[in-house]
Design a protein around this motif. Sequence first.
Motif, PDB file in Angstrom:
ATOM      1  N   LYS A 203      -0.548  24.028  52.516  1.00 14.51           N
ATOM      2  CA  LYS A 203      -1.672  23.323  53.136  1.00 14.51           C
ATOM      3  C   LYS A 203      -2.036  22.059  52.362  1.00 14.51           C
ATOM      4  O   LYS A 203      -2.490  21.080  52.953  1.00 14.51           O
ATOM      5  CB  LYS A 203      -2.884  24.246  53.257  1.00 14.51           C
ATOM      6  CG  LYS A 203      -2.818  25.210  54.423  1.00 14.51           C
ATOM      7  CD  LYS A 203      -4.187  25.815  54.707  1.00 14.51           C
ATOM      8  CE  LYS A 203      -4.159  26.738  55.912  1.00 14.51           C
ATOM      9  NZ  LYS A 203      -5.511  27.241  56.254  1.00 14.51           N
TER      10      LYS A 203
ATOM     11  N   VAL B 161     -11.821  18.436  56.796  1.00 15.36           N
ATOM     12  CA  VAL B 161     -10.646  19.281  56.990  1.00 15.36           C
ATOM     13  C   VAL B 161     -11.112  20.726  57.078  1.00 15.36           C
ATOM     14  O   VAL B 161     -11.945  21.159  56.269  1.00 15.36           O
ATOM     15  CB  VAL B 161      -9.658  19.134  55.816  1.00 15.36           C
ATOM     16  CG1 VAL B 161      -8.425  20.001  56.031  1.00 15.36           C
ATOM     17  CG2 VAL B 161      -9.279  17.672  55.609  1.00 15.36           C
ATOM     18  N   THR B 162     -10.600  21.477  58.026  1.00 11.27           N
ATOM     19  CA  THR B 162     -11.019  22.864  58.120  1.00 11.27           C
ATOM     20  C   THR B 162      -9.879  23.802  58.496  1.00 11.27           C
ATOM     21  O   THR B 162      -9.040  23.477  59.343  1.00 11.27           O
ATOM     22  CB  THR B 162     -12.173  23.045  59.137  1.00 11.27           C
ATOM     23  OG1 THR B 162     -12.618  24.417  59.113  1.00 11.27           O
ATOM     24  CG2 THR B 162     -11.755  22.674  60.549  1.00 11.27           C
TER      25      THR B 162
ATOM     26  N   LEU C 176      -4.138  13.123  55.794  1.00 12.72           N
ATOM     27  CA  LEU C 176      -5.132  12.135  55.362  1.00 12.72           C
ATOM     28  C   LEU C 176      -4.488  10.762  55.191  1.00 12.72           C
ATOM     29  O   LEU C 176      -5.095   9.733  55.521  1.00 12.72           O
ATOM     30  CB  LEU C 176      -5.794  12.593  54.065  1.00 12.72           C
ATOM     31  CG  LEU C 176      -6.657  13.863  54.172  1.00 12.72           C
ATOM     32  CD1 LEU C 176      -7.204  14.256  52.807  1.00 12.72           C
ATOM     33  CD2 LEU C 176      -7.793  13.682  55.177  1.00 12.72           C
TER      34      LEU C 176
ATOM     35  N   ALA D  51     -13.212  19.836  52.592  1.00 14.03           N
ATOM     36  CA  ALA D  51     -12.398  20.868  53.230  1.00 14.03           C
ATOM     37  C   ALA D  51     -13.119  22.201  53.233  1.00 14.03           C
ATOM     38  O   ALA D  51     -13.802  22.553  52.265  1.00 14.03           O
ATOM     39  CB  ALA D  51     -11.055  21.009  52.516  1.00 14.03           C
TER      40      ALA D  51
ATOM     41  N   SER E  81      -3.598  17.737  63.176  1.00 12.40           N
ATOM     42  CA  SER E  81      -3.591  19.150  62.808  1.00 12.40           C
ATOM     43  C   SER E  81      -2.399  19.465  61.915  1.00 12.40           C
ATOM     44  O   SER E  81      -1.284  19.001  62.160  1.00 12.40           O
ATOM     45  CB  SER E  81      -3.551  20.043  64.054  1.00 12.40           C
ATOM     46  OG  SER E  81      -4.711  19.840  64.844  1.00 12.40           O
TER      47      SER E  81
ATOM     48  N   ALA F  10      -6.324  22.611  59.437  1.00  8.83           N
ATOM     49  CA  ALA F  10      -5.247  23.014  58.527  1.00  8.83           C
ATOM     50  C   ALA F  10      -5.110  24.521  58.657  1.00  8.83           C
ATOM     51  O   ALA F  10      -5.984  25.276  58.217  1.00  8.83           O
ATOM     52  CB  ALA F  10      -5.564  22.604  57.090  1.00  8.83           C
TER      53      ALA F  10
ATOM     54  N   VAL G 119      -9.747  17.310  60.815  1.00 10.40           N
ATOM     55  CA  VAL G 119      -8.372  17.765  60.667  1.00 10.40           C
ATOM     56  C   VAL G 119      -8.352  19.284  60.563  1.00 10.40           C
ATOM     57  O   VAL G 119      -9.083  19.866  59.764  1.00 10.40           O
ATOM     58  CB  VAL G 119      -7.728  17.159  59.399  1.00 10.40           C
ATOM     59  CG1 VAL G 119      -6.309  17.699  59.194  1.00 10.40           C
ATOM     60  CG2 VAL G 119      -7.725  15.639  59.470  1.00 10.40           C
TER      61      VAL G 119
ATOM     62  N   VAL H 259      -2.214  18.574  54.173  1.00  3.39           N
ATOM     63  CA  VAL H 259      -3.483  17.842  54.219  1.00  3.39           C
ATOM     64  C   VAL H 259      -3.320  16.451  53.609  1.00  3.39           C
ATOM     65  O   VAL H 259      -3.840  15.461  54.147  1.00  3.39           O
ATOM     66  CB  VAL H 259      -4.590  18.639  53.506  1.00  3.39           C
ATOM     67  CG1 VAL H 259      -5.826  17.775  53.263  1.00  3.39           C
ATOM     68  CG2 VAL H 259      -4.963  19.863  54.336  1.00  3.39           C
TER      69      VAL H 259
END
Length: 267
Positions: free
Chosen positions: A190, A8-9, A198, A210, A64, A43, A41, A194
């Motif tokens: 967020k 996740v970024t 997920l 993340a 996203s 975020a 993903v 997230v």
Amino acid sequence: MTGVSAVVTDLDGTVVRRDGTVSEATLRAAALLFELGIPLVAATARTPAGLRALEPLRPLLSLSVCCGGAIGVGPDGETTAWREDLPPAAIEALAAVALARWPQIGVATYDGGRWRMTERYLATRHTRHFGPTEVCDLDAVLATPACAMALVHPRLEAVDLMAGLAGAAGVSLTRASAQAVEVTAAGVDKASGVRRALLELGAAPERAIAFGDMPIDVAMFGVVGRSVAMADAPPEVLAAATDRTSSVEQDGFAAFLSRTGLIGPFL
């Protein structure tokens, strides 16, 4: 680093550089994750229009989280996976409190397709808004159903605004930047976005990792097994993360994934 269920970024300041571009190293890292079948993903506080502006990164995203958790966007960059609207009464109440305390505050709302903003907001916030925008009076800004709201002041920072609005009912307040407060429905941030992403991907949160660089990212750090702060992140972000890496300008995202063995050496 094995057994990672998803990466996740955050986008801006984490994988998107100051000039709005994504480096070749970052794109290569994302492509390698894609080839390995590891979901990537995003975020972000960006709207779906802001997400679509990030070619060629966008096609490599499995899902996203946009607008700080309020909107989920499918892998095609178009399909809405979910949307969480702000309660209209909460928008009006928050705006009334903010304007009574700070008459110069700027207000904007986002309805999922268009930003509506006051003249004061436009004059104060210089960050680019992707997609359609409309400058109108406060009544019009507040009248449209919205999933996100933003507040800025010509002299005060976001932390000052948040302190003055603490306890507002029906909303979540997040420091999206040094200047801007992002407002979403209560419980929407967020972290919630997230978790939802997920779950939809069937990825175990405790095996996800993340990346982030701003206070808005701290919440999502708490719902994954491993979290990575960029080197130039504020102290509270560095303290919340389990790991850190070099800055976006130094390809910290790709460097960390390569250094820990998830994608192998390629830099």
